[in-house]
Enzyme design. Structure first.
Site, PDB file in Angstrom:
ATOM      1  N   SER A 133       0.793  -1.235   0.000  1.00  0.00           N
ATOM      2  CA  SER A 133       0.000   0.000   0.000  1.00  0.00           C
ATOM      3  C   SER A 133       0.821   1.279   0.000  1.00  0.00           C
ATOM      4  O   SER A 133       0.297   2.345   0.334  1.00  0.00           O
ATOM      5  CB  SER A 133      -0.918  -0.004   1.233  1.00  0.00           C
ATOM      6  OG  SER A 133      -0.216  -0.382   2.396  1.00  0.00           O
ATOM      7  N   TYR A 185       2.529 -15.767 -12.900  1.00  0.00           N
ATOM      8  CA  TYR A 185       1.868 -14.548 -12.453  1.00  0.00           C
ATOM      9  C   TYR A 185       0.354 -14.651 -12.577  1.00  0.00           C
ATOM     10  O   TYR A 185      -0.384 -14.122 -11.753  1.00  0.00           O
ATOM     11  CB  TYR A 185       2.382 -13.350 -13.252  1.00  0.00           C
ATOM     12  CG  TYR A 185       1.693 -12.049 -12.919  1.00  0.00           C
ATOM     13  CD1 TYR A 185       2.023 -11.340 -11.769  1.00  0.00           C
ATOM     14  CD2 TYR A 185       0.699 -11.533 -13.754  1.00  0.00           C
ATOM     15  CE1 TYR A 185       1.383 -10.143 -11.452  1.00  0.00           C
ATOM     16  CE2 TYR A 185       0.060 -10.342 -13.443  1.00  0.00           C
ATOM     17  CZ  TYR A 185       0.408  -9.651 -12.294  1.00  0.00           C
ATOM     18  OH  TYR A 185      -0.233  -8.489 -11.989  1.00  0.00           O
TER      19      TYR A 185
END
Length: 300
Positions: free
Chosen positions: A75, A218
């Protein structure tokens, strides 16, 4: 003698059969056209419902709906930072989790001062694997975690064949993209179930919608993990969402000048988060952004 009289009974039978075939094909065509039209109307309705109606009428009180605190991993930059700010805009207290303490402190201070909410930070390097989660669990003890946003992730430096991907990067992908989301859910879910409310947002990727060569590892796991959790816990009052964005203008797309340039198909992190939060509680599997909606409509 008319022209019709010149045809034999077999000719007339063949002609009649051909006419029936044309009528059947016309019915199939009409049914297909109608089904496509209904599908387009449905897609348009969902587009309005997710991205535009909430802007006109406002959305539900997230604190009342889910709880006082949100944990957002990864974040300090990009989508994670923007998503944390968007939640704070709705009055949710924010716990930021990432590995860079200095950046965490700066983002926490900015959010607290800008949106007048409480903030906290947890310094955690998710690439280190299992060892960090005991401290993570302790740091979250006593807080009413209403929303968990599993955003932390690593990407290949550039798309490449699986055999060329370094082993260290593969372990980072396992630990950061897969293990982190799994363990964070395992930590916060029990209290959500006790309170019979909560939201878990797993930020996956549009590459999960179909096999994606050159991004093999991924593109795996998170979307199916989210969907399975939904079937397990929706009846217990827990909203679980799989976010499957396409390209967003962040550090992850800097390998391409085209993909890092903002346009209606490649939004900024802030624009993406603004759209994505509007879908919270409304769609359990979504791109999170209206422009990406068009890209993925026929894939999911």
């Amino acid at each position: 003698m008319t022209a019709a009289d010149s045809f034999s009974p077999l000719d007339r039978e063949i002609g009649q059969s051909f006419s029936y075939c044309l009528q059947a094909l016309a019915l199939v065509g009409a049914f297909y056209t109608a089904s496509k039209f209904i599908s387009l109307l449905s897609d348009f309705y969902h587009l309005l419902r997710l991205y535009f109606i909430p802007r006109l009428f406002g959305r539900a009180d997230l604190v009342k709906q889910y709880g006082q605190w949100a944990v957002v991993t990864g974040s300090t930059d990009g989508v994670g930072k923007a998503y944390a700010e968007e939640l704070a805009r709705h009055g949710v207290n924010i716990i930021l989790a990432s590995r860079n303490k200095k950046k965490l402190e700066a983002v926490a201070k900015h959010i607290a001062e800008t949106y007048k909410v409480e903030t906290d930070i947890i310094v955690a390097d998710f690439s280190k694997g299992r060892g960090i989660y005991s401290a993570m669990k302790e740091a979250l003890r006593g807080k009413e975690i209403g929303i968990l946003v599993n955003n932390v992730g690593v990407f290949y430096d550039y798309p490449d064949y699986f055999n060329n991907v370094p082993e260290d990067l593969l372990w980072d992908v396992f630990n950061v993209n897969i293990a982190a989301a799994t363990m964070m859910v395992h930590i916060v879910l029990p209290r959500m179930v006790e309170r019979k409310k909560g939201a878990i947002v797993n930020v996956s990727s549009g590459s999960c919608c179909q096999p994606t060569p050159l991004m093999t590892v991924y593109s795996a796991y998170l979307d199916h993990f989210s969907r399975a959790l939904h079937y397990e816990y929706a009846s217990k009052g827990i909203f679980i969402q799989s976010l499957i964005p396409f390209y967003i203008s962040t550090n992850m797309t800097k390998f391409s000048t085209k993909l890092s340039k903002k346009n209606w198909l490649v939004p900024s992190a802030e624009e993406y988060a603004h759209n994505a939060v509007s879908t919270l509680g409304l769609s359990r599997r979504t791109t999170g952004y209206w422009g990406h909606f068009f890209l993925v409509t026929w894939l999911i």
